[in-house]
Design a protein around this motif. Structure first.
Motif, PDB file in Angstrom:
ATOM      1  N   ARG A 141      -3.600   9.068  13.157  1.00  0.00           N
ATOM      2  CA  ARG A 141      -4.960   8.706  12.745  1.00  0.00           C
ATOM      3  C   ARG A 141      -5.321   7.291  13.179  1.00  0.00           C
ATOM      4  O   ARG A 141      -6.403   7.050  13.690  1.00  0.00           O
ATOM      5  CB  ARG A 141      -5.103   8.826  11.221  1.00  0.00           C
ATOM      6  N   VAL A 142      -4.422   6.339  13.000  1.00  0.00           N
ATOM      7  CA  VAL A 142      -4.754   4.936  13.287  1.00  0.00           C
ATOM      8  C   VAL A 142      -4.514   4.544  14.740  1.00  0.00           C
ATOM      9  O   VAL A 142      -4.967   3.498  15.182  1.00  0.00           O
ATOM     10  CB  VAL A 142      -3.994   3.963  12.351  1.00  0.00           C
ATOM     11  N   LEU A 143      -3.832   5.388  15.517  1.00  0.00           N
ATOM     12  CA  LEU A 143      -3.559   5.080  16.919  1.00  0.00           C
ATOM     13  C   LEU A 143      -4.747   5.496  17.785  1.00  0.00           C
ATOM     14  O   LEU A 143      -5.237   6.618  17.677  1.00  0.00           O
ATOM     15  CB  LEU A 143      -2.299   5.817  17.372  1.00  0.00           C
TER      16      LEU A 143
ATOM     17  N   CYS B   4       0.836  -1.197   0.000  1.00  0.00           N
ATOM     18  CA  CYS B   4       0.000   0.000   0.000  1.00  0.00           C
ATOM     19  C   CYS B   4       0.871   1.246   0.000  1.00  0.00           C
ATOM     20  O   CYS B   4       2.079   1.180   0.000  1.00  0.00           O
ATOM     21  CB  CYS B   4      -0.911   0.002   1.234  1.00  0.00           C
ATOM     22  N   GLY B   5       0.220   2.372   0.007  1.00  0.00           N
ATOM     23  CA  GLY B   5       0.854   3.663   0.165  1.00  0.00           C
ATOM     24  C   GLY B   5       0.157   4.384   1.308  1.00  0.00           C
ATOM     25  O   GLY B   5      -0.713   3.834   1.971  1.00  0.00           O
ATOM     26  N   LEU B   6       0.554   5.624   1.527  1.00  0.00           N
ATOM     27  CA  LEU B   6      -0.127   6.414   2.547  1.00  0.00           C
ATOM     28  C   LEU B   6      -1.312   7.104   1.893  1.00  0.00           C
ATOM     29  O   LEU B   6      -1.185   7.606   0.779  1.00  0.00           O
ATOM     30  CB  LEU B   6       0.829   7.447   3.150  1.00  0.00           C
ATOM     31  N   PRO B   7      -2.457   7.141   2.493  1.00  0.00           N
ATOM     32  CA  PRO B   7      -2.844   6.663   3.818  1.00  0.00           C
ATOM     33  C   PRO B   7      -2.958   5.139   3.870  1.00  0.00           C
ATOM     34  O   PRO B   7      -3.278   4.489   2.881  1.00  0.00           O
ATOM     35  CB  PRO B   7      -4.202   7.302   4.070  1.00  0.00           C
ATOM     36  N   LEU B   8      -2.665   4.605   5.041  1.00  0.00           N
ATOM     37  CA  LEU B   8      -2.716   3.159   5.242  1.00  0.00           C
ATOM     38  C   LEU B   8      -4.159   2.668   5.225  1.00  0.00           C
ATOM     39  O   LEU B   8      -5.048   3.357   5.724  1.00  0.00           O
ATOM     40  CB  LEU B   8      -2.071   2.802   6.585  1.00  0.00           C
ATOM     41  N   PRO B   9      -4.398   1.489   4.689  1.00  0.00           N
ATOM     42  CA  PRO B   9      -5.766   0.949   4.665  1.00  0.00           C
ATOM     43  C   PRO B   9      -6.141   0.312   5.998  1.00  0.00           C
ATOM     44  O   PRO B   9      -6.431  -0.867   6.089  1.00  0.00           O
ATOM     45  CB  PRO B   9      -5.705  -0.083   3.532  1.00  0.00           C
ATOM     46  N   LEU B  10      -6.111   1.120   7.045  1.00  0.00           N
ATOM     47  CA  LEU B  10      -6.450   0.674   8.395  1.00  0.00           C
ATOM     48  C   LEU B  10      -7.520   1.598   8.955  1.00  0.00           C
ATOM     49  O   LEU B  10      -7.568   2.787   8.620  1.00  0.00           O
ATOM     50  CB  LEU B  10      -5.215   0.711   9.304  1.00  0.00           C
ATOM     51  N   PRO B  11      -8.388   1.079   9.836  1.00  0.00           N
ATOM     52  CA  PRO B  11      -9.434   1.941  10.402  1.00  0.00           C
ATOM     53  C   PRO B  11      -8.843   2.994  11.341  1.00  0.00           C
ATOM     54  O   PRO B  11      -7.812   2.778  11.977  1.00  0.00           O
ATOM     55  CB  PRO B  11     -10.330   0.959  11.165  1.00  0.00           C
ATOM     56  N   ALA B  12      -9.503   4.123  11.437  1.00  0.00           N
ATOM     57  CA  ALA B  12      -9.085   5.179  12.354  1.00  0.00           C
ATOM     58  C   ALA B  12      -9.212   4.685  13.787  1.00  0.00           C
ATOM     59  O   ALA B  12     -10.174   4.009  14.140  1.00  0.00           O
ATOM     60  CB  ALA B  12      -9.932   6.432  12.152  1.00  0.00           C
ATOM     61  N   GLU B  13      -8.209   5.017  14.579  1.00  0.00           N
ATOM     62  CA  GLU B  13      -8.141   4.647  15.995  1.00  0.00           C
ATOM     63  C   GLU B  13      -8.331   3.143  16.190  1.00  0.00           C
ATOM     64  O   GLU B  13      -9.053   2.698  17.067  1.00  0.00           O
ATOM     65  CB  GLU B  13      -9.145   5.451  16.818  1.00  0.00           C
ATOM     66  N   GLY B  14      -7.654   2.356  15.354  1.00  0.00           N
ATOM     67  CA  GLY B  14      -7.802   0.914  15.421  1.00  0.00           C
ATOM     68  C   GLY B  14      -6.601   0.185  15.997  1.00  0.00           C
ATOM     69  O   GLY B  14      -6.655  -1.014  16.217  1.00  0.00           O
TER      70      GLY B  14
END
Length: 154
Positions: free
Chosen positions: A51-53, A18-28
């Motif tokens: 964002r993801v933390l 992937c690239g940024l932004p990461l394909p992860l949920p926010a605050e996950g």
């Protein structure tokens, strides 16, 4: 999940491609470890980490120390590590508060006859430990005591 950056294109490979932004949920995510971050995309990377933390989550970031005599081992390989001061500023900008800064590697003494008087800031590696903080929507209020004037049916 492990990701590593390939080249200077901003693409990440590993468990995800992937690239940024990461394909992860926010605050996950509850914890993030960044090893030897490059200075090129550090602002975007730390913004994405924020964002993801999740609130109260921890971030550990290892950096090659630019001021260490050991820089001779890696500077010829083209490594351009981020500076510790810039990393702290960027962490604060993105709402991640730096808790501790620790240095690892051999100690460099000021004088040969003074044991234990090493210069920790000249060690080879710097580790930042940070925590994501958010402001509460409602401030804490003092709990009041309930006063019943009559008997209560139970």
């Amino acid at each position: 999940m492990r990701l590593h950056r390939v080249g200077n294109g901003g693409h990440w490979f590993g468990d995800l491609h992937c690239g940024l932004p990461l394909p992860l949920p926010a605050e996950g995510l509850n914890a993030i470890v960044i090893q030897h971050a490059a200075s090129e995309d550090l602002d975007r990377l730390l913004a994405e980490c924020a964002r993801v933390l999740m609130p109260g989550g921890r971030l550990w970031m290892t950096l090659l120390n630019r001021y260490s005599p050991y820089r001779a081992h890696w500077q010829w390989q083209g490594a351009r590590p981020a500076s510790m001061a810039r990393s702290r500023v960027l962490l604060k900008r993105h709402g991640i508060r730096c808790q501790t800064v620790q240095y690892y590697g051999p100690l460099w003494s000021q004088a040969a006859d003074a044991p234990g008087s090493g210069l920790p800031a000249l060690r080879a590696l710097c580790v930042l430990e940070a925590e994501k903080r958010t402001e509460a929507l409602i401030g804490p209020i003092k709990a009041s005591r309930a006063g019943w004037s009559r008997p209560v049916v139970t």
